[in-house]
Design a protein around this motif. Sequence first.
Motif, PDB file in Angstrom:
ATOM      1  N   ASP A 122       0.662  -1.239   0.070  1.00  0.00           N
ATOM      2  CA  ASP A 122       0.176  -0.022  -0.159  1.00  0.00           C
ATOM      3  C   ASP A 122       0.738   1.344  -0.072  1.00  0.00           C
ATOM      4  O   ASP A 122       0.263   2.182   0.065  1.00  0.00           O
TER       5      ASP A 122
ATOM      6  N   LYS B 262       3.467   1.029  -4.953  1.00  0.00           N
ATOM      7  CA  LYS B 262       4.289   0.568  -5.698  1.00  0.00           C
ATOM      8  C   LYS B 262       3.523   0.292  -7.252  1.00  0.00           C
ATOM      9  O   LYS B 262       4.322   0.847  -8.143  1.00  0.00           O
ATOM     10  N   THR B 263       2.390  -0.330  -7.038  1.00  0.00           N
ATOM     11  CA  THR B 263       1.696  -0.437  -8.333  1.00  0.00           C
ATOM     12  C   THR B 263       1.209   0.828  -9.000  1.00  0.00           C
ATOM     13  O   THR B 263       1.333   1.038 -10.252  1.00  0.00           O
ATOM     14  N   SER B 264       0.877   1.790  -8.204  1.00  0.00           N
ATOM     15  CA  SER B 264       0.602   3.101  -8.651  1.00  0.00           C
ATOM     16  C   SER B 264       1.694   3.793  -9.257  1.00  0.00           C
ATOM     17  O   SER B 264       1.458   4.529 -10.534  1.00  0.00           O
TER      18      SER B 264
ATOM     19  N   ASP C  96       1.552  14.192  -1.839  1.00  0.00           N
ATOM     20  CA  ASP C  96       0.816  15.091  -2.354  1.00  0.00           C
ATOM     21  C   ASP C  96      -0.488  15.285  -1.085  1.00  0.00           C
ATOM     22  O   ASP C  96      -1.061  15.986  -0.854  1.00  0.00           O
TER      23      ASP C  96
ATOM     24  N   ALA D 206       2.465   9.379  -7.088  1.00  0.00           N
ATOM     25  CA  ALA D 206       2.187   8.611  -8.015  1.00  0.00           C
ATOM     26  C   ALA D 206       0.842   8.795  -8.545  1.00  0.00           C
ATOM     27  O   ALA D 206       0.242   9.066  -9.679  1.00  0.00           O
TER      28      ALA D 206
END
Length: 476
Positions: A88, A91-93, A189, A223
Amino acid sequence: EAITVQELANRMAEKGADLVKALFNMGMMVTVNQTIDQDTAELLVEDFGHRIQRVSESDVDIDTADDVDPEETLKDRAPVVTIMGHVDHGKTSLLDALRGTDVVRGESGGITQHIGAYQITTKNKQKLTFLDTPGHEAFTQMRARGANVTDIVILVVAADDGIMPQTIEAINHTKAAGVPMIVAINKCDKPEANPKKIRERLLEHEVIVEEMSGDVQDVEVSAKAGTGLDDLIDKIMLQAELLELKARPDRAAEGTVIEAQLDKGRGPVASVLITRGTLKRGDVFVVGTQSGKVRAMIDDKGKQVKEAGPSSPVEVLGLGGVPNAGDQLTVVENEQRAREVSEYRSEKAHSQRTAATPANFDAMFSNLKSDTIEFPLLVKADVQGSVEAIVAALNNLSNDDIKVRVLHSGVGAITESDVTLAAASNAPIVGFHVRPNAKARQMIEREKVRMMYYDVIYHLTEEIAKEMAGELGPLR
Ligand code: GDP
């Protein structure tokens, strides 16, 4: 298989002159620039107290690690990057966001094809390859199979969270592999983001970023908002430049399988990352214990391609069977040769299931490269206090000749992740008042990882000290 005396000395981390002297004592007059055969090399290695393992001649034939491409044939290649970090943390984002910066994809409107890795082209025409499976488990599993495809690791840490257990694992797995790391502080952000705190906390794990006067590059990103991505790419390219990543494109291809499966319509397919040379349609190859002929190749944008060069990922069709992730693909002269080699490898794989054995003469020496001899191990204990006491006691055992290197330590049962790291690093696992969980136990059997269990710290240090004093200690 011949090797120069100097090259052997380098791999053994010994002085060339000392090897010449030893050879003289064995009745051979050679200089450091002359070559010696494998038998003599083995004698020397043993003479110097290093352990070796004999490999079969026909296997050496196909293992091309000793077949070094001349300097002038080498061309720059794209860095291969793996993203790691706690669940969470993004990484994927981040992988998706980076994919979105690809100028070629934007132009061609290609459809994203998940083939285990993708390549982007930046505004400045630079190319980067990202492995699509984030995390340290896949990374270390590949390494256990002798496949070191990753050049650079991006460690993702969420600025609103901090250093978490899998962050620490990722750090330790990366360090054990000796791969340089860049820290991406993500989710900047968010109003509660505190990148400064992350940099400070990383110090505790001996990751010292530039702002803290260290040499690990770090970058603040989001990301989600897409900020800091150009900066991250610039830092990857800077690191890549330092690594001088090169490969020869105009030769028979070699590559590493990053994933493979049996596709209902298309038969066995493998995603291969080319490490050198250029793979072409019609090429005959051996991959692990399988052989095949390239019928078609598909890139990460879903396009059919006729050829693939160094650092490119491609999906290959035309295999005789499904290989394993981490298997080496090697192009050979003809189908008969491919069959010979794959049959030989199948027999060998059948007769000896030794997972953590270096695949060739070259790999076997890579363990001997460092200057001081290291005694790598992992430590797991039931409570934090014990972990600290054991690590401190072990560090005390180090001397000028041999050094204890704790690759990873932590509280709790011995897990699959621990076993993977131990297998890839040829290191034992020390368990203090803890045992492996069920899955880890199966893996220990399979990978033949050495386990050392203790209930008294004194017994532990005594035994390790004895092993270290032994000869040079277990190098592998
Ligand atoms: P992974 O488990 O490390 O692959 O993490 P994911 O990429 O699945 O992200 C986990 C969650 O964090 C998702 O809900 C994402 O939308 C969110 N996330 C990821 N990156 C950012 C970011 O930069 N800012 C914010 N605000 N949320 C993010």
